[in-house]
Design a protein around this motif. Structure first.
Motif, PDB file in Angstrom:
ATOM      1  N   PRO A 169      31.941  26.078  32.769  1.00  0.00           N
ATOM      2  CA  PRO A 169      30.726  26.062  31.955  1.00  0.00           C
ATOM      3  C   PRO A 169      29.641  27.032  32.415  1.00  0.00           C
ATOM      4  CG  PRO A 169      30.876  24.060  33.261  1.00  0.00           C
ATOM      5  CD  PRO A 169      32.152  24.811  33.471  1.00  0.00           C
ATOM      6  N   THR A 170      29.728  27.523  33.642  1.00  0.00           N
ATOM      7  CA  THR A 170      28.719  28.460  34.133  1.00  0.00           C
ATOM      8  C   THR A 170      29.192  29.908  34.079  1.00  0.00           C
ATOM      9  OG1 THR A 170      29.479  28.353  36.422  1.00  0.00           O
ATOM     10  CG2 THR A 170      27.821  26.717  35.720  1.00  0.00           C
ATOM     11  N   GLY A 171      30.496  30.098  33.924  1.00  0.00           N
ATOM     12  CA  GLY A 171      31.048  31.445  33.937  1.00  0.00           C
ATOM     13  C   GLY A 171      31.053  32.056  35.324  1.00  0.00           C
ATOM     14  N   GLU A 172      30.815  31.236  36.327  1.00  0.00           N
ATOM     15  CA  GLU A 172      30.742  31.734  37.707  1.00  0.00           C
ATOM     16  C   GLU A 172      32.103  32.227  38.210  1.00  0.00           C
ATOM     17  OE1 GLU A 172      29.784  29.870  42.069  1.00  0.00           O
ATOM     18  OE2 GLU A 172      28.636  29.125  40.356  1.00  0.00           O
ATOM     19  N   HIS A 173      33.172  31.530  37.839  1.00  0.00           N
ATOM     20  CA  HIS A 173      34.508  31.891  38.314  1.00  0.00           C
ATOM     21  C   HIS A 173      35.341  32.595  37.256  1.00  0.00           C
ATOM     22  CE1 HIS A 173      33.721  29.580  41.907  1.00  0.00           C
ATOM     23  NE2 HIS A 173      33.308  28.584  41.133  1.00  0.00           N
ATOM     24  N   VAL A 174      35.235  32.129  36.016  1.00  0.00           N
ATOM     25  CA  VAL A 174      35.974  32.710  34.897  1.00  0.00           C
ATOM     26  C   VAL A 174      35.042  32.770  33.695  1.00  0.00           C
ATOM     27  CG1 VAL A 174      37.925  32.422  33.331  1.00  0.00           C
ATOM     28  CG2 VAL A 174      38.161  31.735  35.717  1.00  0.00           C
ATOM     29  N   SER A 175      34.958  33.943  33.073  1.00  0.00           N
ATOM     30  CA  SER A 175      34.131  34.023  31.865  1.00  0.00           C
ATOM     31  C   SER A 175      34.786  34.945  30.844  1.00  0.00           C
ATOM     32  CB  SER A 175      32.719  34.516  32.189  1.00  0.00           C
ATOM     33  OG  SER A 175      32.740  35.856  32.613  1.00  0.00           O
ATOM     34  N   ALA A 176      34.434  34.733  29.606  1.00  0.00           N
ATOM     35  CA  ALA A 176      34.905  35.554  28.486  1.00  0.00           C
ATOM     36  C   ALA A 176      36.427  35.684  28.454  1.00  0.00           C
ATOM     37  CB  ALA A 176      34.229  36.925  28.512  1.00  0.00           C
ATOM     38  N   VAL A 177      37.121  34.552  28.382  1.00  0.00           N
ATOM     39  CA  VAL A 177      38.588  34.567  28.315  1.00  0.00           C
ATOM     40  C   VAL A 177      38.996  34.981  26.905  1.00  0.00           C
ATOM     41  CG1 VAL A 177      40.697  33.220  28.577  1.00  0.00           C
ATOM     42  CG2 VAL A 177      38.709  32.708  30.021  1.00  0.00           C
ATOM     43  N   SER A 178      39.755  36.073  26.808  1.00  0.00           N
ATOM     44  CA  SER A 178      40.138  36.553  25.483  1.00  0.00           C
ATOM     45  C   SER A 178      41.614  36.344  25.169  1.00  0.00           C
ATOM     46  CB  SER A 178      39.777  38.030  25.330  1.00  0.00           C
ATOM     47  OG  SER A 178      40.493  38.810  26.259  1.00  0.00           O
ATOM     48  N   ALA A 179      42.431  36.070  26.182  1.00  0.00           N
ATOM     49  CA  ALA A 179      43.852  35.841  25.931  1.00  0.00           C
ATOM     50  C   ALA A 179      44.425  34.965  27.035  1.00  0.00           C
ATOM     51  CB  ALA A 179      44.611  37.169  25.883  1.00  0.00           C
ATOM     52  N   ALA A 180      45.377  34.130  26.674  1.00  0.00           N
ATOM     53  CA  ALA A 180      46.071  33.284  27.648  1.00  0.00           C
ATOM     54  C   ALA A 180      47.523  33.154  27.214  1.00  0.00           C
ATOM     55  CB  ALA A 180      45.416  31.912  27.742  1.00  0.00           C
ATOM     56  N   SER A 181      48.410  33.129  28.179  1.00  0.00           N
ATOM     57  CA  SER A 181      49.832  33.013  27.892  1.00  0.00           C
ATOM     58  C   SER A 181      50.468  32.132  28.952  1.00  0.00           C
ATOM     59  CB  SER A 181      50.470  34.407  27.905  1.00  0.00           C
ATOM     60  OG  SER A 181      51.836  34.324  27.611  1.00  0.00           O
ATOM     61  N   GLU A 182      51.308  31.215  28.505  1.00  0.00           N
ATOM     62  CA  GLU A 182      51.980  30.297  29.406  1.00  0.00           C
ATOM     63  C   GLU A 182      53.311  30.911  29.840  1.00  0.00           C
ATOM     64  OE1 GLU A 182      53.331  25.613  29.443  1.00  0.00           O
ATOM     65  OE2 GLU A 182      52.143  26.376  27.776  1.00  0.00           O
ATOM     66  N   HIS A 183      53.559  30.884  31.160  1.00  0.00           N
ATOM     67  CA  HIS A 183      54.797  31.435  31.695  1.00  0.00           C
ATOM     68  C   HIS A 183      55.206  30.640  32.925  1.00  0.00           C
ATOM     69  CE1 HIS A 183      57.875  34.408  32.525  1.00  0.00           C
ATOM     70  NE2 HIS A 183      57.428  34.516  33.763  1.00  0.00           N
ATOM     71  N   ASP A 184      56.408  30.066  32.906  1.00  0.00           N
ATOM     72  CA  ASP A 184      56.919  29.276  34.035  1.00  0.00           C
ATOM     73  C   ASP A 184      55.933  28.202  34.492  1.00  0.00           C
ATOM     74  OD1 ASP A 184      59.346  30.627  34.108  1.00  0.00           O
ATOM     75  OD2 ASP A 184      58.631  32.096  35.595  1.00  0.00           O
ATOM     76  N   GLY A 185      55.340  27.500  33.533  1.00  0.00           N
ATOM     77  CA  GLY A 185      54.433  26.398  33.859  1.00  0.00           C
ATOM     78  C   GLY A 185      53.044  26.827  34.297  1.00  0.00           C
ATOM     79  N   ARG A 186      52.755  28.115  34.238  1.00  0.00           N
ATOM     80  CA  ARG A 186      51.421  28.600  34.617  1.00  0.00           C
ATOM     81  C   ARG A 186      50.752  29.257  33.415  1.00  0.00           C
ATOM     82  NH1 ARG A 186      51.398  31.016  40.608  1.00  0.00           N
ATOM     83  NH2 ARG A 186      52.446  29.264  41.592  1.00  0.00           N
ATOM     84  N   LEU A 187      49.435  29.165  33.402  1.00  0.00           N
ATOM     85  CA  LEU A 187      48.667  29.791  32.336  1.00  0.00           C
ATOM     86  C   LEU A 187      48.048  31.075  32.872  1.00  0.00           C
ATOM     87  CD1 LEU A 187      47.814  29.358  29.385  1.00  0.00           C
ATOM     88  CD2 LEU A 187      45.712  28.290  30.259  1.00  0.00           C
ATOM     89  N   LEU A 188      48.440  32.188  32.307  1.00  0.00           N
ATOM     90  CA  LEU A 188      47.911  33.494  32.695  1.00  0.00           C
ATOM     91  C   LEU A 188      46.851  33.868  31.677  1.00  0.00           C
ATOM     92  CD1 LEU A 188      51.383  35.168  33.309  1.00  0.00           C
ATOM     93  CD2 LEU A 188      49.942  33.988  34.979  1.00  0.00           C
ATOM     94  N   SER A 189      45.760  34.499  32.131  1.00  0.00           N
ATOM     95  CA  SER A 189      44.689  34.831  31.188  1.00  0.00           C
ATOM     96  C   SER A 189      44.158  36.234  31.412  1.00  0.00           C
ATOM     97  CB  SER A 189      43.551  33.814  31.285  1.00  0.00           C
ATOM     98  OG  SER A 189      42.925  33.915  32.547  1.00  0.00           O
ATOM     99  N   LEU A 190      43.560  36.761  30.343  1.00  0.00           N
ATOM    100  CA  LEU A 190      42.863  38.041  30.371  1.00  0.00           C
ATOM    101  C   LEU A 190      41.385  37.720  30.228  1.00  0.00           C
ATOM    102  CD1 LEU A 190      42.733  41.149  30.236  1.00  0.00           C
ATOM    103  CD2 LEU A 190      43.010  40.939  27.772  1.00  0.00           C
ATOM    104  N   ILE A 191      40.600  38.143  31.197  1.00  0.00           N
ATOM    105  CA  ILE A 191      39.170  37.880  31.135  1.00  0.00           C
ATOM    106  C   ILE A 191      38.390  39.184  31.145  1.00  0.00           C
ATOM    107  CG2 ILE A 191      39.333  35.620  32.228  1.00  0.00           C
ATOM    108  CD1 ILE A 191      38.444  36.921  34.856  1.00  0.00           C
ATOM    109  N   HIS A 192      37.228  39.153  30.547  1.00  0.00           N
ATOM    110  CA  HIS A 192      36.311  40.294  30.571  1.00  0.00           C
ATOM    111  C   HIS A 192      35.328  40.071  31.694  1.00  0.00           C
ATOM    112  CE1 HIS A 192      37.678  41.770  26.684  1.00  0.00           C
ATOM    113  NE2 HIS A 192      37.750  40.488  26.329  1.00  0.00           N
ATOM    114  N   ILE A 193      35.107  41.076  32.494  1.00  0.00           N
ATOM    115  CA  ILE A 193      34.174  40.936  33.619  1.00  0.00           C
ATOM    116  C   ILE A 193      32.935  41.750  33.336  1.00  0.00           C
ATOM    117  CG2 ILE A 193      33.845  41.336  36.065  1.00  0.00           C
ATOM    118  CD1 ILE A 193      36.853  40.903  36.401  1.00  0.00           C
TER     119      ILE A 193
END
Length: 193
Positions: A169-193
């Motif tokens: 909620p603060t965007g301190e660790h992850v912000s502006a996530v534009s894409a996510a894909s599940e692979h082998d039980g993990r969620l991979l994401s593309l974030i804008h910094i």
């Protein structure tokens, strides 16, 4: 954005009235500039006039594709087969932020990325198109002050009901996530910094 399934390719196209880097101006003016095309031998437009069409994904059963409409804060389902073939319905709307990417989850649901929270400015200006147009020309100066940083990915079931959420909620660790894909039980994401 492209989604490939079997021998079909689905492409989401956004047409900019202004230059591509000024997409936020088009967004603020709420122009219907997005289309979805299907390529299978020939190219067919299956949806048009979407409010900033963005991510696209195929349902687990292959009977529909879902497409993100960023400006309207919703996801649409376009039916490819069955009794609803050729029709569109709202999969989920009234989202708490602007959706960007969507991908199919391993369980047949979807991962939906919200790139930015809704701004009170958008709601205030909605009924005033001329004011929205003016603001769109200065929005790049206001964005750092009016758009809160956050990171949000919503897990939807196959019918579009929210069943989970990952959020910073603060965007301190992850912000502006534009894409996510599940692979082998993990969620991979593309974030804008």
């Amino acid at each position: 954005v492209v989604y490939v399934a079997r021998s079909e390719v689905y492409v989401v196209c956004v047409f900019f009235f202004f230059q591509a880097e000024d997409g936020i101006r088009d967004a603020q003016e709420s122009r219907g500039l997005g289309d979805v095309y299907k390529r299978q031998g020939e190219t067919l437009r299956v949806l048009e006039g979407l409010a900033f069409a963005n991510g696209v994904a195929m349902s687990a059963d292959g009977k529909s594709v879902v497409v993100v409409e960023t400006i309207n804060c919703r996801v649409l389902r376009y039916w490819l087969a069955g009794p609803r073939r050729g029709t569109t319905q709202i999969l989920i709307d009234k989202l708490p932020g602007h959706p960007d990417g969507i991908s199919r989850a391993a369980d047949g649901g979807f991962w939906l990325c919200l790139v930015a929270p809704l701004s009170p400015l958008s709601h205030t200006l909605a009924p005033y198109p001329l004011v929205r147009q003016f603001v769109s020309h200065v929005l790049h100066l206001l964005t750092p002050r009016v758009v809160k940083k956050w990171g949000c990915v919503i897990k939807l079931d196959g019918e579009g009901a929210p069943v989970g959420m990952l959020m910073d909620p603060t965007g301190e660790h992850v912000s502006a996530v534009s894409a996510a894909s599940e692979h082998d039980g993990r969620l991979l994401s593309l974030i804008h910094i």
